[in-house]
Design a protein around this motif. Sequence first.
Motif, PDB file in Angstrom:
ATOM      1  N   THR A   1       0.838  -1.188   0.000  1.00 31.63           N
ATOM      2  CA  THR A   1       0.000   0.000   0.000  1.00 31.63           C
ATOM      3  C   THR A   1       0.877   1.244   0.000  1.00 31.63           C
ATOM      4  OG1 THR A   1      -0.129   0.268   2.390  1.00 31.63           O
ATOM      5  CG2 THR A   1      -1.726  -1.250   1.372  1.00 31.63           C
ATOM      6  N   ILE A   2       0.257   2.343  -0.335  1.00 33.36           N
ATOM      7  CA  ILE A   2       0.987   3.617  -0.387  1.00 33.36           C
ATOM      8  C   ILE A   2       1.390   4.060   1.016  1.00 33.36           C
ATOM      9  CG2 ILE A   2       0.759   6.057  -0.961  1.00 33.36           C
ATOM     10  CD1 ILE A   2      -0.285   5.268  -3.529  1.00 33.36           C
ATOM     11  N   ALA A   3       0.532   3.847   2.000  1.00 35.26           N
ATOM     12  CA  ALA A   3       0.867   4.229   3.378  1.00 35.26           C
ATOM     13  C   ALA A   3       2.071   3.418   3.874  1.00 35.26           C
ATOM     14  CB  ALA A   3      -0.332   4.023   4.297  1.00 35.26           C
ATOM     15  N   GLY A   4       2.094   2.125   3.554  1.00 31.28           N
ATOM     16  CA  GLY A   4       3.212   1.261   3.952  1.00 31.28           C
ATOM     17  C   GLY A   4       4.503   1.682   3.278  1.00 31.28           C
ATOM     18  N   LEU A   5       4.422   2.030   2.015  1.00 28.69           N
ATOM     19  CA  LEU A   5       5.587   2.499   1.285  1.00 28.69           C
ATOM     20  C   LEU A   5       6.105   3.807   1.879  1.00 28.69           C
ATOM     21  CD1 LEU A   5       7.479   2.011  -1.084  1.00 28.69           C
ATOM     22  CD2 LEU A   5       5.847   3.181  -2.559  1.00 28.69           C
ATOM     23  N   GLY A   6       5.183   4.679   2.243  1.00 33.65           N
ATOM     24  CA  GLY A   6       5.559   5.953   2.869  1.00 33.65           C
ATOM     25  C   GLY A   6       6.304   5.727   4.180  1.00 33.65           C
ATOM     26  N   ARG A   7       5.815   4.772   4.998  1.00 34.24           N
ATOM     27  CA  ARG A   7       6.493   4.445   6.269  1.00 34.24           C
ATOM     28  C   ARG A   7       7.894   3.890   6.009  1.00 34.24           C
ATOM     29  NH1 ARG A   7       1.424   2.855   7.644  1.00 34.24           N
ATOM     30  NH2 ARG A   7       1.791   0.675   7.097  1.00 34.24           N
ATOM     31  N   THR A   8       8.016   3.038   5.014  1.00 38.73           N
ATOM     32  CA  THR A   8       9.312   2.450   4.684  1.00 38.73           C
ATOM     33  C   THR A   8      10.301   3.520   4.250  1.00 38.73           C
ATOM     34  OG1 THR A   8       8.264   0.379   4.028  1.00 38.73           O
ATOM     35  CG2 THR A   8      10.481   0.762   3.211  1.00 38.73           C
ATOM     36  N   ILE A   9       9.846   4.451   3.423  1.00 39.04           N
ATOM     37  CA  ILE A   9      10.710   5.542   2.962  1.00 39.04           C
ATOM     38  C   ILE A   9      11.132   6.412   4.141  1.00 39.04           C
ATOM     39  CG2 ILE A   9      10.747   7.683   1.609  1.00 39.04           C
ATOM     40  CD1 ILE A   9       9.021   6.168  -0.485  1.00 39.04           C
ATOM     41  N   LYS A  10      10.199   6.704   5.027  1.00 36.57           N
ATOM     42  CA  LYS A  10      10.514   7.530   6.200  1.00 36.57           C
ATOM     43  C   LYS A  10      11.530   6.819   7.106  1.00 36.57           C
ATOM     44  CE  LYS A  10       8.530  10.074  10.019  1.00 36.57           C
ATOM     45  NZ  LYS A  10       7.358  10.400  10.800  1.00 36.57           N
ATOM     46  N   GLN A  11      11.344   5.523   7.332  1.00 30.38           N
ATOM     47  CA  GLN A  11      12.277   4.759   8.165  1.00 30.38           C
ATOM     48  C   GLN A  11      13.661   4.707   7.520  1.00 30.38           C
ATOM     49  OE1 GLN A  11      10.204   1.035   8.442  1.00 30.38           O
ATOM     50  NE2 GLN A  11       9.055   1.627  10.275  1.00 30.38           N
ATOM     51  N   SER A  12      13.696   4.524   6.212  1.00 34.99           N
ATOM     52  CA  SER A  12      14.971   4.470   5.494  1.00 34.99           C
ATOM     53  C   SER A  12      15.694   5.807   5.563  1.00 34.99           C
ATOM     54  CB  SER A  12      14.744   4.067   4.036  1.00 34.99           C
ATOM     55  OG  SER A  12      14.196   2.775   3.962  1.00 34.99           O
ATOM     56  N   ALA A  13      14.968   6.887   5.395  1.00 32.06           N
ATOM     57  CA  ALA A  13      15.569   8.219   5.463  1.00 32.06           C
ATOM     58  C   ALA A  13      16.122   8.487   6.860  1.00 32.06           C
ATOM     59  CB  ALA A  13      14.555   9.285   5.074  1.00 32.06           C
ATOM     60  N   THR A  14      15.385   8.066   7.872  1.00 24.55           N
ATOM     61  CA  THR A  14      15.843   8.238   9.248  1.00 24.55           C
ATOM     62  C   THR A  14      17.116   7.431   9.482  1.00 24.55           C
ATOM     63  OG1 THR A  14      13.590   8.606  10.027  1.00 24.55           O
ATOM     64  CG2 THR A  14      15.203   7.945  11.682  1.00 24.55           C
ATOM     65  N   ARG A  15      17.153   6.208   8.968  1.00 23.97           N
ATOM     66  CA  ARG A  15      18.327   5.343   9.118  1.00 23.97           C
ATOM     67  C   ARG A  15      19.549   5.967   8.434  1.00 23.97           C
ATOM     68  NH1 ARG A  15      21.768   2.332  11.187  1.00 23.97           N
ATOM     69  NH2 ARG A  15      22.495   0.495  10.122  1.00 23.97           N
ATOM     70  N   VAL A  16      19.377   6.496   7.228  1.00 24.72           N
ATOM     71  CA  VAL A  16      20.475   7.140   6.513  1.00 24.72           C
ATOM     72  C   VAL A  16      20.968   8.355   7.298  1.00 24.72           C
ATOM     73  CG1 VAL A  16      21.087   8.442   4.431  1.00 24.72           C
ATOM     74  CG2 VAL A  16      19.863   6.276   4.228  1.00 24.72           C
ATOM     75  N   ALA A  17      20.048   9.163   7.808  1.00 30.74           N
ATOM     76  CA  ALA A  17      20.430  10.340   8.590  1.00 30.74           C
ATOM     77  C   ALA A  17      21.207   9.922   9.840  1.00 30.74           C
ATOM     78  CB  ALA A  17      19.196  11.150   8.970  1.00 30.74           C
ATOM     79  N   ASP A  18      20.758   8.859  10.508  1.00 36.30           N
ATOM     80  CA  ASP A  18      21.450   8.355  11.698  1.00 36.30           C
ATOM     81  C   ASP A  18      22.858   7.876  11.348  1.00 36.30           C
ATOM     82  OD1 ASP A  18      19.248   8.914  13.260  1.00 36.30           O
ATOM     83  OD2 ASP A  18      18.559   6.821  13.369  1.00 36.30           O
ATOM     84  N   LEU A  19      23.000   7.192  10.218  1.00 37.24           N
ATOM     85  CA  LEU A  19      24.316   6.708   9.796  1.00 37.24           C
ATOM     86  C   LEU A  19      25.257   7.858   9.454  1.00 37.24           C
ATOM     87  CD1 LEU A  19      23.500   3.546   7.675  1.00 37.24           C
ATOM     88  CD2 LEU A  19      24.974   3.662   9.686  1.00 37.24           C
ATOM     89  N   VAL A  20      24.758   8.861   8.763  1.00 40.35           N
ATOM     90  CA  VAL A  20      25.581  10.030   8.429  1.00 40.35           C
ATOM     91  C   VAL A  20      26.040  10.721   9.709  1.00 40.35           C
ATOM     92  CG1 VAL A  20      25.543  12.338   7.387  1.00 40.35           C
ATOM     93  CG2 VAL A  20      24.612  10.376   6.135  1.00 40.35           C
ATOM     94  N   LYS A  21      25.134  10.867  10.659  1.00 35.54           N
ATOM     95  CA  LYS A  21      25.481  11.479  11.947  1.00 35.54           C
ATOM     96  C   LYS A  21      26.544  10.644  12.658  1.00 35.54           C
ATOM     97  CE  LYS A  21      23.327  12.864  16.280  1.00 35.54           C
ATOM     98  NZ  LYS A  21      22.101  12.828  17.073  1.00 35.54           N
ATOM     99  N   ALA A  22      26.389   9.311  12.638  1.00 37.33           N
ATOM    100  CA  ALA A  22      27.354   8.428  13.294  1.00 37.33           C
ATOM    101  C   ALA A  22      28.722   8.519  12.620  1.00 37.33           C
ATOM    102  CB  ALA A  22      26.854   6.986  13.278  1.00 37.33           C
ATOM    103  N   VAL A  23      28.746   8.559  11.294  1.00 38.64           N
ATOM    104  CA  VAL A  23      30.027   8.646  10.581  1.00 38.64           C
ATOM    105  C   VAL A  23      30.705   9.978  10.883  1.00 38.64           C
ATOM    106  CG1 VAL A  23      31.083   8.802   8.287  1.00 38.64           C
ATOM    107  CG2 VAL A  23      29.443   6.984   8.780  1.00 38.64           C
ATOM    108  N   LYS A  24      29.947  11.065  10.924  1.00 39.25           N
ATOM    109  CA  LYS A  24      30.535  12.366  11.274  1.00 39.25           C
ATOM    110  C   LYS A  24      31.121  12.327  12.676  1.00 39.25           C
ATOM    111  CE  LYS A  24      29.224  16.529  10.235  1.00 39.25           C
ATOM    112  NZ  LYS A  24      28.504  17.773  10.036  1.00 39.25           N
ATOM    113  N   SER A  25      30.389  11.715  13.595  1.00 40.03           N
ATOM    114  CA  SER A  25      30.866  11.591  14.970  1.00 40.03           C
ATOM    115  C   SER A  25      32.080  10.677  15.032  1.00 40.03           C
ATOM    116  CB  SER A  25      29.738  11.051  15.853  1.00 40.03           C
ATOM    117  OG  SER A  25      30.195  10.801  17.150  1.00 40.03           O
ATOM    118  N   TYR A  26      32.027   9.564  14.321  1.00 46.00           N
ATOM    119  CA  TYR A  26      33.103   8.570  14.314  1.00 46.00           C
ATOM    120  C   TYR A  26      34.417   9.177  13.808  1.00 46.00           C
ATOM    121  CZ  TYR A  26      35.634   4.308  12.950  1.00 46.00           C
ATOM    122  OH  TYR A  26      36.569   3.321  12.796  1.00 46.00           O
TER     123      TYR A  26
END
Length: 179
Positions: A1-26
């Motif tokens: 469904t479109i709502a499920g796809l939207g949640r997946t995209i949001k979770q993926s974007a959050t994960r990428v942002a968290d990884l970028v933050k971790a790499v900057k910190s690292y």
Amino acid sequence: TIAGLGRTIKQSATRVADLVKAVKSYTYMDQAPQQEIDVHDGLDSTLMVLQHRLNEVTVSRDYNRRLPRITAYGSELNQVWTILLDNAADALAGSGSICLRTSLENDYVLVECIDDGPGIPADQQHRLFEPFFTTKPVGQGTGLGLSIARRIVVERHNGMINAHSRPGETCFQVFLPIA
């Protein structure tokens, strides 16, 4: 469904942002090479960066959050944490546990990386920090990781690093001076 796809995209974007933050910190990007650091920040960003490597391993943190900050080369210490965690993951071969413990030991911050793997044979333990010595099978290790870790801890930070091991418990200890 479109709502499920939207949640997946949001979770993926959050994960990428968290990884970028971790790499900057690292990497301590945009920061002075040597500065006052909290060792826990480095340990946590290293765990985040190595998350894919530690997938099947149980990692616990036993942190003393009252430790003082230390003056250090943060990105270099993160190399040490990476080496120790990567070696522990190799020893566990996909199942087991790693405990990261911090404490105050006299005038030192003590960081311990403990795994419950098979252990390192007693007759090889005295060679662990020698360049080009490895306990890994041919083609799987260069034998440089622990010698690099030793150089960073001892020569760059005036600290100490040691290891003790028996079947079911290998512990690497890193002592970093407070002053």
